[in-house]
Design an enzyme around this catalytic site. Structure first.
Site, PDB file in Angstrom:
ATOM      1  N   SER A 207      39.838 -44.229  11.984  1.00 37.31           N
ATOM      2  CA  SER A 207      41.160 -44.289  11.369  1.00 37.31           C
ATOM      3  C   SER A 207      41.665 -45.723  11.447  1.00 37.31           C
ATOM      4  CB  SER A 207      42.124 -43.353  12.119  1.00 37.31           C
ATOM      5  OG  SER A 207      43.470 -43.584  11.745  1.00 37.31           O
TER       6      SER A 207
ATOM      7  N   TYR B 253      46.748 -39.523  18.931  1.00 40.88           N
ATOM      8  CA  TYR B 253      45.808 -39.760  17.833  1.00 40.88           C
ATOM      9  C   TYR B 253      45.253 -41.182  17.892  1.00 40.88           C
ATOM     10  CZ  TYR B 253      44.105 -39.774  12.966  1.00 40.88           C
ATOM     11  OH  TYR B 253      43.330 -39.861  11.835  1.00 40.88           O
TER      12      TYR B 253
END
Length: 261
Positions: free
Chosen positions: A147, A160
């Protein structure tokens, strides 16, 4: 082998975790288009059966399994069955993941652990399960869906970002530890992608939608299809000397400081 033949995946078996829709489905579809046989997992039989039908609707005979990436006791039998029925995993795409958007001081430790367990421990378990077979075959490709949060922080995504930052380093460590066996482990770092999860943020006039478009040199959200070419490349022989790299598919966000207000 040269030219476009390097990108073919004929005879290869690709396991894409959580590939029932969105990014995972698009990547699996691209790998199948390049010649790979597709296996995927999900958490329940109803979702599996629907996904198998969705694959069949686009001409792909995918094999689906009910298995939780965080549970070795479910993953090990799945990998064994794939070896017996399809011929063993040549390509692993660690796509399964979750995000919880909660301010850090309001987030329970158990919620933090859940995100890290799925987004980081899951890829560790999956890679651990397939690497022995890849060593026996003399080759293997592992693609971790990282990501931009592997590089950047942002409000409400502490778990996250921590997990995806860890996944970047797991990617590098797998490359370091198993590169000598002709196993390449790389990552794809998507930017902001138009998926069902991001649909509420992409409505006309939503401030986050305007922010992302302004912050992206490409001036748009990405699509799952934008990840298909990079996935085929990293799964193919064309990337045999690329290892431990994260390819950011973000429309230029990480390269851009933004417009002067």
């Amino acid at each position: 082998m040269n030219g476009l033949e390097q990108f073919r995946l004929d005879g290869k078996v690709a396991l894409v975790t959580g590939a029932v829709y969105g990014i995972g489905f698009a990547i699996a579809q691209a790998l199948a288009g390049a010649g790979a046989k597709i296996a995927f997992n999900c958490l329940d039989a109803e979702t599996r059966d629907k996904a198998v039908a969705d694959y069949k609707a686009v001409g792909i005979e995918a094999v689906g399994y009910v298995a939780d990436v965080t549970k070795e006791e479910e993953i090990i039998p799945m990998i064994k069955d794939i070896e017996e029925t399809l011929g063993g995993v040549d390509i692993l795409v660690n796509n399964a993941g979750i995000i919880k958007r909660i301010p850090m001081v309001e987030m329970a430790a158990e919620e933090f652990r859940q995100v890290v367990d799925i987004d980081l421990v899951g890829p560790f378990i999956m890679a651990k399960a397939v690497i022995p077979g890849m060593i026996k075959k003399g080759h293997g490709k592992i693609i971790n869906i990282c990501s931009m949060m592997s590089e950047l922080g942002r409000e409400t995504v502490s778990a996250y970002a921590a997990a995806k930052g860890g996944l970047k380093m797991l990617t590098r460590n797998i490359a370091s530890e198993y590169g000598e066996y002709n196993i390449q482990c790389n990552g794809i770092g998507p930017g902001y992608i138009a998926t069902p999860q991001t649909a509420p943020l992409r409505t006309e006039g939503h401030p986050f939608n305007s922010f992302i478009i302004a912050k992206t040199p490409a001036a748009r959200w990405g699509t799952p299809e934008d990840l298909q070419g990079p996935a085929v490349f990293l799964a193919s022989e064309a990337s045999d000397f690329i290892n431990g790299h994260v390819l950011y598919v973000d429309g230029g966000i990480l390269a851009y400081i933004g417009k002067q207000p």
